[in-house]
Write an enzyme that holds these catalytic residues in place. Structure first.
Site, PDB file in Angstrom:
ATOM      1  N   ALA A   1      28.452  47.440  49.762  1.00  0.00           N
ATOM      2  CA  ALA A   1      28.913  47.569  51.144  1.00  0.00           C
ATOM      3  C   ALA A   1      27.728  47.735  52.098  1.00  0.00           C
ATOM      4  CB  ALA A   1      29.867  48.755  51.262  1.00  0.00           C
TER       5      ALA A   1
ATOM      6  N   GLY B   1      27.902  51.688  42.978  1.00  0.00           N
ATOM      7  CA  GLY B   1      27.753  50.239  43.058  1.00  0.00           C
ATOM      8  C   GLY B   1      28.496  49.655  44.248  1.00  0.00           C
ATOM      9  N   ASP B   2      29.702  50.185  44.513  1.00  0.00           N
ATOM     10  CA  ASP B   2      30.463  49.731  45.683  1.00  0.00           C
ATOM     11  C   ASP B   2      29.729  50.104  46.971  1.00  0.00           C
ATOM     12  OD1 ASP B   2      32.477  48.797  44.001  1.00  0.00           O
ATOM     13  OD2 ASP B   2      33.554  50.698  44.058  1.00  0.00           O
ATOM     14  N   ARG B   3      29.158  51.310  46.977  1.00  0.00           N
ATOM     15  CA  ARG B   3      28.406  51.747  48.157  1.00  0.00           C
ATOM     16  C   ARG B   3      27.196  50.846  48.370  1.00  0.00           C
ATOM     17  NH1 ARG B   3      27.067  52.366  52.337  1.00  0.00           N
ATOM     18  NH2 ARG B   3      26.405  54.195  53.530  1.00  0.00           N
TER      19      ARG B   3
END
Length: 346
Positions: free
Chosen positions: A116, A111-113
């Site tokens: 970003a 999810g962070d990837r």
């Protein structure tokens, strides 16, 4: 209640269209005007006060995203759906972006990837839809390459021994087919290559599956058509194509069309692994066959809007869902036919 002073720079970034917000259940709500909010499916359902397990994930995600666009005053909300992809909403018919391949691995950090990658693409000038497509691909590759464990290994300088690394990313090998996968194993819902559409629909529904339909002329089948059909198939458990008859195409596009007769167009479509059945209709719009099929999902290319789909109210009238799928720009039958004609001139 006043917002903390630290939110002032964020509000300014949102005003300039530069802010992507990855929310957390214990964090603050996004500042108004944010360009894109990227909750997970569970987070979106929780924020929108609806049980995550109530109904199909795609329908719940669409409902939650539409509600959150209004509640958060966001330009767009994109709900990440794990291995299934992501669903983007500006408050109307959502865009469903399936993963380009099935990635096996640790999803921690995906999810962070995603967030970003979306932020980076938006900063580079991409449209929101383009950024989400790129972010889905980036998150899938992150998982396929080993996820957080691989990042830690690279950060520590650890070298992988031959054969110890993650499996190659599907579709990255030369000559390897690429395409979208359905959410369920193929053996769960076997496909009928030349099956009767009503029989296919009945069989899938008997097993608790979701029926997807799409429509169009599909004259001179090209890569843009295939991308649309693969994405539509990933939205459910079978795909029925409502195909304009020769007379219907001729009335809509002129006496020189279709270039390929309906029988051949139907045969080409049913030869694709993502198409379960084809139903030819003679009217200008597919309302009659849609009433007979009553699909759970009506999928069209993202070059349409909900207001441009006269059948949208019909589908939603029986509880169906209208979704848009990524449109592969630069591909059209008209352009293809023109190039072929001009190249054949002496």
């Amino acid at each position: 209640m006043a917002r903390p002073r630290r939110c002032a720079p964020l509000a300014e970034a949102a005003r300039r269209g530069l802010l992507v917000w990855d929310p957390h259940p214990r964090g603050e709500a996004p500042v108004p005007g944010v360009r894109l909010v990227t909750p997970s499916f569970a987070e979106a359902a929780s924020y929108a006060a609806r049980e995550a397990g109530a109904g199909d994930a795609l329908a719940v995600a669409a409902w939650a995203a539409r509600s959150l666009v209004r509640e958060w005053e966001a330009a767009a909300v994109c709900v990440t759906l794990g291995a299934r992809g992501a669903l983007l909403s500006h408050g109307e018919a959502p865009l469903f972006v399936p993963t380009p391949f099935t990635a096996a691995g640790d999803p921690c950090g995906a999810g962070d990837r995603f967030a970003a990658a979306a932020a980076t693409l938006l900063a580079e000038g991409a449209l929101t839809e383009e950024a989400v497509v790129g972010a889905v691909d980036a998150a899938a590759r992150y998982v396929a390459e080993g996820g957080a464990a691989a990042v830690r290994e690279r950060a520590s300088g650890k070298r992988q021994e031959a054969g110890d690394g993650p499996s190659p990313i599907p579709g990255s090998e030369a000559g390897s087919p690429s395409g979208f996968r359905a959410a369920l194993p193929e053996e769960a819902f076997p496909r009928d290559v030349y099956g009767d559409p009503y029989e296919v629909v009945a069989r899938v529904r008997a097993r608790g599956g979701r029926v997807v339909a799409t429509g169009g002329c599909f004259d001179l089948l090209h890569a843009g058509h295939v991308a649309l059909l693969e994405a539509a198939r990933a939205a459910g458990d079978c795909l029925v194509v409502c195909l304009n008859s020769d007379d219907s195409v001729r009335r809509g596009k002129g006496p020189g069309r279709p270039l390929v007769p309906a029988r051949d167009r139907a045969r080409l479509l049913t030869a694709l692994g993502c198409v379960d059945a084809v139903l030819v209709f003679d009217e200008e719009t597919p309302e009659r066959v849609l009433r007979a099929l009553r699909p759970d999902v009506w999928a069209k290319g993202a070059d349409y809007t909900r207001d441009g789909l006269p059948e949208a109210d019909l589908v939603e009238g029986w509880g169906g869902q209208v979704v848009l799928v990524p449109y592969l720009a630069g591909h059209s039958t008209t352009a293809l036919a023109h190039r072929a004609a001009t190249r054949s001139l002496p």
